[in-house]
Design a protein around this motif. Structure first.
Motif, PDB file in Angstrom:
ATOM      1  N   CYS A 275       0.851  -1.199   0.000  1.00 42.25           N
ATOM      2  CA  CYS A 275       0.000   0.000   0.000  1.00 42.25           C
ATOM      3  C   CYS A 275       0.884   1.246   0.000  1.00 42.25           C
ATOM      4  O   CYS A 275       0.652   2.188  -0.767  1.00 42.25           O
ATOM      5  CB  CYS A 275      -0.934   0.015   1.209  1.00 42.25           C
ATOM      6  N   GLU A 276       1.917   1.245   0.835  1.00 41.35           N
ATOM      7  CA  GLU A 276       2.845   2.377   0.896  1.00 41.35           C
ATOM      8  C   GLU A 276       3.600   2.552  -0.424  1.00 41.35           C
ATOM      9  O   GLU A 276       3.795   3.662  -0.886  1.00 41.35           O
ATOM     10  CB  GLU A 276       3.824   2.199   2.059  1.00 41.35           C
TER      11      GLU A 276
ATOM     12  N   GLY B 245       1.640   4.493  -2.730  1.00 40.69           N
ATOM     13  CA  GLY B 245       1.308   5.862  -2.343  1.00 40.69           C
ATOM     14  C   GLY B 245       0.263   6.076  -1.278  1.00 40.69           C
ATOM     15  O   GLY B 245      -0.267   7.181  -1.152  1.00 40.69           O
ATOM     16  N   SER B 246      -0.060   5.053  -0.501  1.00 38.48           N
ATOM     17  CA  SER B 246      -1.035   5.235   0.573  1.00 38.48           C
ATOM     18  C   SER B 246      -0.662   4.327   1.738  1.00 38.48           C
ATOM     19  O   SER B 246       0.157   3.424   1.590  1.00 38.48           O
ATOM     20  CB  SER B 246      -2.445   4.884   0.082  1.00 38.48           C
ATOM     21  N   SER B 247      -1.279   4.560   2.867  1.00 46.01           N
ATOM     22  CA  SER B 247      -1.071   3.662   3.994  1.00 46.01           C
ATOM     23  C   SER B 247      -2.178   2.608   3.997  1.00 46.01           C
ATOM     24  O   SER B 247      -3.247   2.804   3.409  1.00 46.01           O
ATOM     25  CB  SER B 247      -1.108   4.441   5.313  1.00 46.01           C
TER      26      SER B 247
ATOM     27  N   GLY C 127      -5.152   4.122   5.557  1.00 44.31           N
ATOM     28  CA  GLY C 127      -5.832   5.014   4.624  1.00 44.31           C
ATOM     29  C   GLY C 127      -6.677   4.243   3.628  1.00 44.31           C
ATOM     30  O   GLY C 127      -7.805   4.628   3.317  1.00 44.31           O
ATOM     31  N   ARG C 128      -6.143   3.148   3.119  1.00 40.18           N
ATOM     32  CA  ARG C 128      -6.897   2.300   2.188  1.00 40.18           C
ATOM     33  C   ARG C 128      -8.109   1.679   2.883  1.00 40.18           C
ATOM     34  O   ARG C 128      -9.187   1.580   2.307  1.00 40.18           O
ATOM     35  CB  ARG C 128      -6.009   1.191   1.610  1.00 40.18           C
TER      36      ARG C 128
ATOM     37  N   GLY D  36     -10.673   4.319   3.282  1.00 40.69           N
ATOM     38  CA  GLY D  36     -11.280   4.573   1.974  1.00 40.69           C
ATOM     39  C   GLY D  36     -12.362   3.554   1.650  1.00 40.69           C
ATOM     40  O   GLY D  36     -13.434   3.909   1.142  1.00 40.69           O
TER      41      GLY D  36
ATOM     42  N   ASP E 143      -3.675  -0.986  -5.470  1.00 43.70           N
ATOM     43  CA  ASP E 143      -3.387  -0.084  -6.590  1.00 43.70           C
ATOM     44  C   ASP E 143      -4.532  -0.155  -7.595  1.00 43.70           C
ATOM     45  O   ASP E 143      -4.613  -1.115  -8.362  1.00 43.70           O
ATOM     46  CB  ASP E 143      -2.064  -0.464  -7.253  1.00 43.70           C
TER      47      ASP E 143
END
Length: 186
Positions: free
Chosen positions: A52-53, A56-58, A61-62, A65, A81
């Motif tokens: 995930c990192e 571009g995200s943690s 965060g995912r 979302g 992704d």
């Protein structure tokens, strides 16, 4: 297929599933790709978090979302992704050491084999018995499909808006000579 030991691994479009592999007192990961298998010294959840990192995200965060998009808070499917259609779902709580992460994209077929197991056939035509009930597996598959659909709808909606901004109609202008009301301009 011979399993290779690797230190670093990012989930990619070829990743089918990642399952825990107990080695001594430590939990490793057994990674199944379309044409390869690997052993990693990291737990499956650690690989999912790092991936995930990488994109571009943690992980948190995912997960948030997913909650925002479809309202699911437990055994949450994760968008690793979206541009490469990498959506994973867990077979149990991600905090449990026996949790397996499955790529939604590669599941071709699933069937009940016993009370607690499901035989899953992937895109490469290989089948694996997984220790998850048929109903739970089916539910996770449907939740992930809902997440994919909602996210794709949002992306397409934004693309339509962007297209309109770039291609909006231009105001029409008169082709005659300019005139003031009641008099001609020369």
């Amino acid at each position: 297929m011979k399993q290779k030991q690797i230190e670093e691994y990012e989930i990619n479009p070829c990743t089918m599933f990642i399952k825990p592999f107990v080695y001594g007192s430590k939990v490793y990961s057994q990674i199944f790709e379309l044409d390869d298998e690997f052993i990693s010294p990291f737990k499956p959840i650690e690989i999912v978090r790092k991936s995930c990192e990488y994109f571009g995200s943690s992980f948190d965060g995912r997960r948030e979302g997913t909650r925002q998009l479809i309202g699911i808070t437990h055994k949450v499917p994760i968008v690793v992704d979206p541009t490469n259609f990498i959506y994973l779902f867990p077979t149990t709580s991600p905090n449990r050491p026996e949790c397996i992460w499955i790529s939604h994209e590669h599941v071709m077929h699933h069937e009940r084999t016993s009370v607690g197991d499901t035989l899953v056939t992937f895109q490469n035509k290989h089948s694996y018995p997984l220790p998850v009930s048929y109903s739970s597996f089916k539910n996770q598959l449907l939740r992930t499909a809902l997440l994919r659909t909602k996210l794709m709808q949002r992306i397409e909606q934004m693309e339509r808006k962007s297209y309109y901004v770039v291609h909006r109609p231009r105001p029409l202008e008169a082709s005659e000579q300019h005139r003031r009301y009641g008099q001609f301009m020369e």
